[in-house]
Design a protein around this motif. Structure first.
Motif, short mmCIF file in Angstrom:
data_model
loop_
_atom_site.label_atom_id
_atom_site.label_comp_id
_atom_site.label_asym_id
_atom_site.label_seq_id
_atom_site.Cartn_x
_atom_site.Cartn_y
_atom_site.Cartn_z
N SER A 61 0.83 -1.21 0.00
CA SER A 61 0.00 0.00 0.00
C SER A 61 0.86 1.25 0.00
O SER A 61 1.93 1.29 0.61
N GLN A 62 0.35 2.27 -0.67
CA GLN A 62 1.01 3.57 -0.67
C GLN A 62 0.36 4.41 0.43
O GLN A 62 -0.85 4.52 0.50
N GLY A 64 0.41 8.16 2.59
CA GLY A 64 0.88 9.54 2.58
C GLY A 64 -0.16 10.46 3.19
O GLY A 64 -1.29 10.05 3.49
N GLN A 70 5.21 13.67 -0.06
CA GLN A 70 5.90 12.49 0.43
C GLN A 70 4.95 11.31 0.56
O GLN A 70 3.85 11.44 1.09
N ARG A 71 5.39 10.18 0.07
CA ARG A 71 4.63 8.94 0.14
C ARG A 71 5.60 7.83 0.50
O ARG A 71 6.80 7.91 0.26
N SER A 72 5.08 6.77 1.09
CA SER A 72 5.89 5.59 1.34
C SER A 72 5.04 4.35 1.10
O SER A 72 3.82 4.41 1.08
N LEU A 73 5.70 3.24 0.90
CA LEU A 73 5.03 1.98 0.66
C LEU A 73 5.14 1.11 1.90
O LEU A 73 6.18 1.06 2.55
N THR A 74 4.05 0.44 2.23
CA THR A 74 4.06 -0.49 3.35
C THR A 74 3.42 -1.79 2.86
O THR A 74 2.59 -1.79 1.95
N ASP A 101 11.81 -0.36 -0.46
CA ASP A 101 12.37 0.97 -0.71
C ASP A 101 12.66 1.17 -2.20
O ASP A 101 12.43 2.24 -2.74
N ASN A 104 9.52 1.76 -3.87
CA ASN A 104 9.11 3.10 -3.50
C ASN A 104 9.77 4.14 -4.41
O ASN A 104 9.10 5.03 -4.95
N LEU A 107 8.30 3.71 -8.08
CA LEU A 107 6.90 4.05 -8.28
C LEU A 107 6.56 5.49 -7.93
O LEU A 107 5.60 6.03 -8.45
N LEU A 108 7.30 6.08 -7.03
CA LEU A 108 6.92 7.41 -6.56
C LEU A 108 7.75 8.48 -7.14
O LEU A 108 8.50 8.88 -7.64
#
Length: 108
Positions: A61-62, A64, A70-74, A101, A104, A107-108
């Motif tokens: 999941s993204q 933010g 800023q976004r991060s993936l989990t 990472d 991340n 994709l971002l």
């Protein structure tokens, strides 16, 4: 192939789109066959459909904040059964923080 992939009629006219669609269908079919062969080799009686149903709750999941760039993936926490599937299909590298990472950054 239609029964396993649940294909429906697709109305494409451009040759490049037809080729792309057929390529994706064949790749999906090969992936399903590979999953089934690995399950049989490991002596599991589970179908590929059931396995995919079991792992579908594990998601990347993204995350933010609104109005923040800023976004991060989990990745959702996996059940013990899902962890067994990761080991069976030798995908441990895919769930390491370093790999997430890299996704991340890509994709971002």
């Amino acid at each position: 192939m239609k029964s396993q992939l649940s294909l429906r009629p697709i109305y494409l006219t451009r040759p490049e789109r037809v080729k792309a669609h057929v390529t994706i269908c064949v790749m999906a079919y090969l992936l399903i066959n590979s999953i089934e062969m690995m399950l049989r080799k490991a002596k599991f009686t589970l179908s590929s459909e059931e396995l995919l149903r079991q792992v579908s709750s594990c998601q990347l999941s993204q995350v933010g904040l609104k109005k923040s760039p800023q976004r991060s993936l989990t990745i959702t926490e996996m059940t013990e059964q899902q962890q067994q599937w990761v080991k069976l299909f030798q995908c441990e590298k895919m769930i390491r923080p370093k790999m997430i990472d890299q996704f991340n950054k890509f994709l971002l």
